[in-house]
Design an enzyme around this catalytic site. Structure first.
Site, mmCIF file in Angstrom:
data_model
loop_
_atom_site.group_PDB
_atom_site.id
_atom_site.type_symbol
_atom_site.label_atom_id
_atom_site.label_comp_id
_atom_site.label_asym_id
_atom_site.label_seq_id
_atom_site.Cartn_x
_atom_site.Cartn_y
_atom_site.Cartn_z
ATOM 1 N N ASP A 64 8.982 39.180 -105.673
ATOM 2 C CA ASP A 64 9.202 39.609 -107.053
ATOM 3 C C ASP A 64 7.943 40.286 -107.552
ATOM 4 O O ASP A 64 6.826 39.890 -107.190
ATOM 5 C CB ASP A 64 9.533 38.406 -107.938
ATOM 6 C CG ASP A 64 10.916 37.845 -107.675
ATOM 7 O OD1 ASP A 64 11.823 38.612 -107.291
ATOM 8 O OD2 ASP A 64 11.104 36.625 -107.857
ATOM 9 N N ASP A 104 17.269 42.146 -108.093
ATOM 10 C CA ASP A 104 17.771 41.318 -109.190
ATOM 11 C C ASP A 104 18.446 42.164 -110.266
ATOM 12 O O ASP A 104 19.453 41.755 -110.847
ATOM 13 C CB ASP A 104 16.634 40.502 -109.817
ATOM 14 C CG ASP A 104 16.010 39.507 -108.855
ATOM 15 O OD1 ASP A 104 16.698 39.101 -107.891
ATOM 16 O OD2 ASP A 104 14.846 39.139 -109.057
#
Length: 160
Positions: free
Chosen positions: A119, A138
């Protein structure tokens, strides 16, 4: 072939996700710098390793959870694909399914290669300091899920 659009969108989403991760790690060296302010506070890159699920839940569950999450992601991808294959789905439904599947597969690739999901996106605004990071996959998963709900058409009434 109706599934062709799902495959194409999923492939584009997967490639964009992996390309973005390659760029921030291998080109921008975010894993060494840990933080890059792009358009502060709206957009920042912050290095994050997510071994769990959303918002870092179940981070401490160990390697077994990695394989469970991979299996769960693949099962969801298969379920969405089967659902759209059976229902036919309009164009926007197939695009949404492709986004969701491509994003999920992007995170599966991370778990297979690194043992965690990479991330790096962090967004804050209006005096609120958001501590969470996410990635392009995401975004695709979220957009795909919302699209599947919005474009389902089951709630639409047919003209008499």
């Amino acid at each position: 072939m109706r599934e062709g659009l799902i495959y194409a969108v999923a492939l584009v989403a997967l490639v964009l996700d992996q390309a973005s991760k390659y760029a921030v790690i291998h080109v921008m060296q975010l894993d060494r710098r840990m933080s890059i302010d792009v358009l502060p506070p709206l957009l920042n890159f912050r290095y994050g390793e997510n071994r769990g699920i959303n918002f870092g839940l179940f981070q401490e569950a160990g390697d077994a959870s990695r394989w469970i999450l991979i299996g769960l992601s693949l099962a969801i991808c298969l379920g969405v694909w089967i659902w759209l294959r059976r229902s036919g789905g309009k164009v926007w439904m197939r695009i949404s399914a492709g986004l969701l599947i491509g994003g999920a597969l992007g995170n599966v690739v991370d778990r297979l290669l690194y043992g965690y999901v990479l991330d790096f996106l962090n967004m804050s605004c209006c005096g609120i300091d958001n501590p969470f990071v996410f990635n392009v996959a995401d975004i695709f998963i979220f957009a795909g899920a919302i699209g599947l709900i919005l474009f389902d058409g089951r709630g639409a009434k047919k003209a008499p």
